[in-house]
Motif scaffolding. Structure first.
Motif, PDB file in Angstrom:
ATOM      1  N   ALA A   1     -23.381 -14.709  -1.449  1.00 22.66           N
ATOM      2  CA  ALA A   1     -22.250 -15.478  -0.947  1.00 22.66           C
ATOM      3  C   ALA A   1     -22.518 -15.829   0.513  1.00 22.66           C
ATOM      4  CB  ALA A   1     -20.967 -14.660  -1.062  1.00 22.66           C
ATOM      5  N   ASP A   2     -22.041 -16.988   0.932  1.00 20.32           N
ATOM      6  CA  ASP A   2     -22.284 -17.424   2.310  1.00 20.32           C
ATOM      7  C   ASP A   2     -21.756 -16.411   3.323  1.00 20.32           C
ATOM      8  OD1 ASP A   2     -21.727 -20.993   1.687  1.00 20.32           O
ATOM      9  OD2 ASP A   2     -23.511 -19.732   1.444  1.00 20.32           O
ATOM     10  N   SER A   3     -20.671 -15.742   2.971  1.00 19.83           N
ATOM     11  CA  SER A   3     -20.027 -14.828   3.908  1.00 19.83           C
ATOM     12  C   SER A   3     -20.857 -13.580   4.202  1.00 19.83           C
ATOM     13  CB  SER A   3     -18.652 -14.415   3.380  1.00 19.83           C
ATOM     14  OG  SER A   3     -18.784 -13.797   2.107  1.00 19.83           O
ATOM     15  N   VAL A   4     -21.860 -13.295   3.374  1.00 15.28           N
ATOM     16  CA  VAL A   4     -22.644 -12.070   3.578  1.00 15.28           C
ATOM     17  C   VAL A   4     -24.124 -12.343   3.849  1.00 15.28           C
ATOM     18  CG1 VAL A   4     -21.045 -10.830   2.080  1.00 15.28           C
ATOM     19  CG2 VAL A   4     -23.227 -11.657   1.146  1.00 15.28           C
ATOM     20  N   LYS A   5     -24.525 -13.593   3.801  1.00 15.66           N
ATOM     21  CA  LYS A   5     -25.934 -13.924   4.030  1.00 15.66           C
ATOM     22  C   LYS A   5     -26.396 -13.419   5.384  1.00 15.66           C
ATOM     23  CE  LYS A   5     -26.424 -18.015   1.110  1.00 15.66           C
ATOM     24  NZ  LYS A   5     -26.552 -19.490   1.079  1.00 15.66           N
ATOM     25  N   GLY A   6     -27.556 -12.796   5.390  1.00 16.54           N
ATOM     26  CA  GLY A   6     -28.112 -12.271   6.631  1.00 16.54           C
ATOM     27  C   GLY A   6     -27.613 -10.887   6.991  1.00 16.54           C
ATOM     28  N   ARG A   7     -26.599 -10.394   6.285  1.00 18.36           N
ATOM     29  CA  ARG A   7     -26.048  -9.068   6.562  1.00 18.36           C
ATOM     30  C   ARG A   7     -26.225  -8.104   5.395  1.00 18.36           C
ATOM     31  NH1 ARG A   7     -20.803  -8.392   7.261  1.00 18.36           N
ATOM     32  NH2 ARG A   7     -20.169 -10.154   5.940  1.00 18.36           N
ATOM     33  N   PHE A   8     -26.173  -8.625   4.183  1.00 15.59           N
ATOM     34  CA  PHE A   8     -26.278  -7.792   2.975  1.00 15.59           C
ATOM     35  C   PHE A   8     -27.608  -8.064   2.285  1.00 15.59           C
ATOM     36  CE2 PHE A   8     -21.456  -7.322   1.852  1.00 15.59           C
ATOM     37  CZ  PHE A   8     -21.218  -6.877   3.157  1.00 15.59           C
TER      38      PHE A   8
ATOM     39  N   LEU B   1     -21.237  -4.684   9.242  1.00 17.79           N
ATOM     40  CA  LEU B   1     -19.997  -4.816   8.467  1.00 17.79           C
ATOM     41  C   LEU B   1     -18.841  -5.288   9.335  1.00 17.79           C
ATOM     42  CD1 LEU B   1     -20.465  -1.715   6.193  1.00 17.79           C
ATOM     43  CD2 LEU B   1     -19.998  -4.035   5.373  1.00 17.79           C
ATOM     44  N   LYS B   2     -17.970  -6.080   8.714  1.00 14.69           N
ATOM     45  CA  LYS B   2     -16.807  -6.653   9.380  1.00 14.69           C
ATOM     46  C   LYS B   2     -15.544  -6.191   8.658  1.00 14.69           C
ATOM     47  CE  LYS B   2     -19.427 -10.903  10.316  1.00 14.69           C
ATOM     48  NZ  LYS B   2     -19.458 -12.378  10.130  1.00 14.69           N
ATOM     49  N   PRO B   3     -14.419  -6.208   9.338  1.00 13.63           N
ATOM     50  CA  PRO B   3     -13.168  -5.833   8.665  1.00 13.63           C
ATOM     51  C   PRO B   3     -12.904  -6.659   7.409  1.00 13.63           C
ATOM     52  CG  PRO B   3     -12.840  -5.862  11.028  1.00 13.63           C
ATOM     53  CD  PRO B   3     -14.225  -6.403  10.781  1.00 13.63           C
ATOM     54  N   GLU B   4     -13.316  -7.910   7.397  1.00 11.54           N
ATOM     55  CA  GLU B   4     -13.090  -8.760   6.221  1.00 11.54           C
ATOM     56  C   GLU B   4     -13.990  -8.391   5.042  1.00 11.54           C
ATOM     57  OE1 GLU B   4     -13.697  -9.734   9.384  1.00 11.54           O
ATOM     58  OE2 GLU B   4     -14.947 -11.561   9.429  1.00 11.54           O
ATOM     59  N   ASP B   5     -14.909  -7.461   5.231  1.00  9.99           N
ATOM     60  CA  ASP B   5     -15.694  -6.945   4.109  1.00  9.99           C
ATOM     61  C   ASP B   5     -14.954  -5.851   3.342  1.00  9.99           C
ATOM     62  OD1 ASP B   5     -18.561  -7.169   6.241  1.00  9.99           O
ATOM     63  OD2 ASP B   5     -18.023  -8.546   4.607  1.00  9.99           O
ATOM     64  N   THR B   6     -13.812  -5.436   3.859  1.00 11.09           N
ATOM     65  CA  THR B   6     -13.028  -4.401   3.190  1.00 11.09           C
ATOM     66  C   THR B   6     -12.604  -4.879   1.811  1.00 11.09           C
ATOM     67  OG1 THR B   6     -12.219  -3.466   5.263  1.00 11.09           O
ATOM     68  CG2 THR B   6     -10.886  -3.075   3.287  1.00 11.09           C
ATOM     69  N   ALA B   7     -12.946  -4.103   0.788  1.00 10.99           N
ATOM     70  CA  ALA B   7     -12.654  -4.479  -0.596  1.00 10.99           C
ATOM     71  C   ALA B   7     -13.116  -3.374  -1.532  1.00 10.99           C
ATOM     72  CB  ALA B   7     -13.362  -5.784  -0.966  1.00 10.99           C
ATOM     73  N   MET B   8     -12.723  -3.508  -2.795  1.00 10.47           N
ATOM     74  CA  MET B   8     -13.331  -2.709  -3.851  1.00 10.47           C
ATOM     75  C   MET B   8     -14.576  -3.465  -4.301  1.00 10.47           C
ATOM     76  SD  MET B   8     -12.885   0.119  -5.571  1.00 10.47           S
ATOM     77  CE  MET B   8     -11.142   0.505  -5.748  1.00 10.47           C
ATOM     78  N   TYR B   9     -15.690  -2.763  -4.361  1.00 10.84           N
ATOM     79  CA  TYR B   9     -16.960  -3.378  -4.745  1.00 10.84           C
ATOM     80  C   TYR B   9     -17.333  -2.933  -6.154  1.00 10.84           C
ATOM     81  CZ  TYR B   9     -17.774  -5.241  -0.110  1.00 10.84           C
ATOM     82  OH  TYR B   9     -17.675  -5.975   1.053  1.00 10.84           O
TER      83      TYR B   9
END
Length: 122
Positions: free
Chosen positions: A61-68, A86-94
């Protein structure tokens, strides 16, 4: 019977890292796309990263490219997600998911794990 079991979630401060793992059983991972999805409260589930059976092609996903970074070990029937910066907006159930290999996009996954919670907060 296919079973996917996630582990490695937890709480971390912004900028920190976590590594999620998924243990797969009941399927031959060499024939399956594997992927990570996430769902935050009040939001739709979204695809985070996927990987082909050989591990040769990944999608993010574009939101995680380069980080995940997604990876797999077919000998161990395992899937991983290294999450950095990691960013606060990464908070979720995975969730870990599997589907028969056609193309490893984020659609039509038949098998799902129970999920592991990731919370990013200061």
């Amino acid at each position: 019977q296919v079973q996917l079991v996630e582990s490695g979630g937890g709480s971390v401060q912004p900028g920190g890292s976590l590594r999620l793992s998924c243990a797969a059983s009941g399927l031959s991972s060499r024939l399956y796309c594997l992927a990570w999805f996430r769902q935050a409260p009040g939001k739709e589930r979204e695809g985070v990263a996927s990987i082909t059976p050989s591990g040769g092609t990944t999608r993010y996903a574009d939101s995680v490219k380069g980080r995940f970074t997604i990876s797999r070990d077919n000998r161990e029937n395992a899937l991983y997600l290294q999450m950095d910066s990691l960013k606060p907006e990464d908070t979720a159930m995975y969730y870990c998911a599997a589907r028969s290999f056609v193309n490893c996009n984020f659609d039509d996954y038949a098998f799902w794990g129970q999920g592991t919670q990731v919370t990013v907060s200061s």
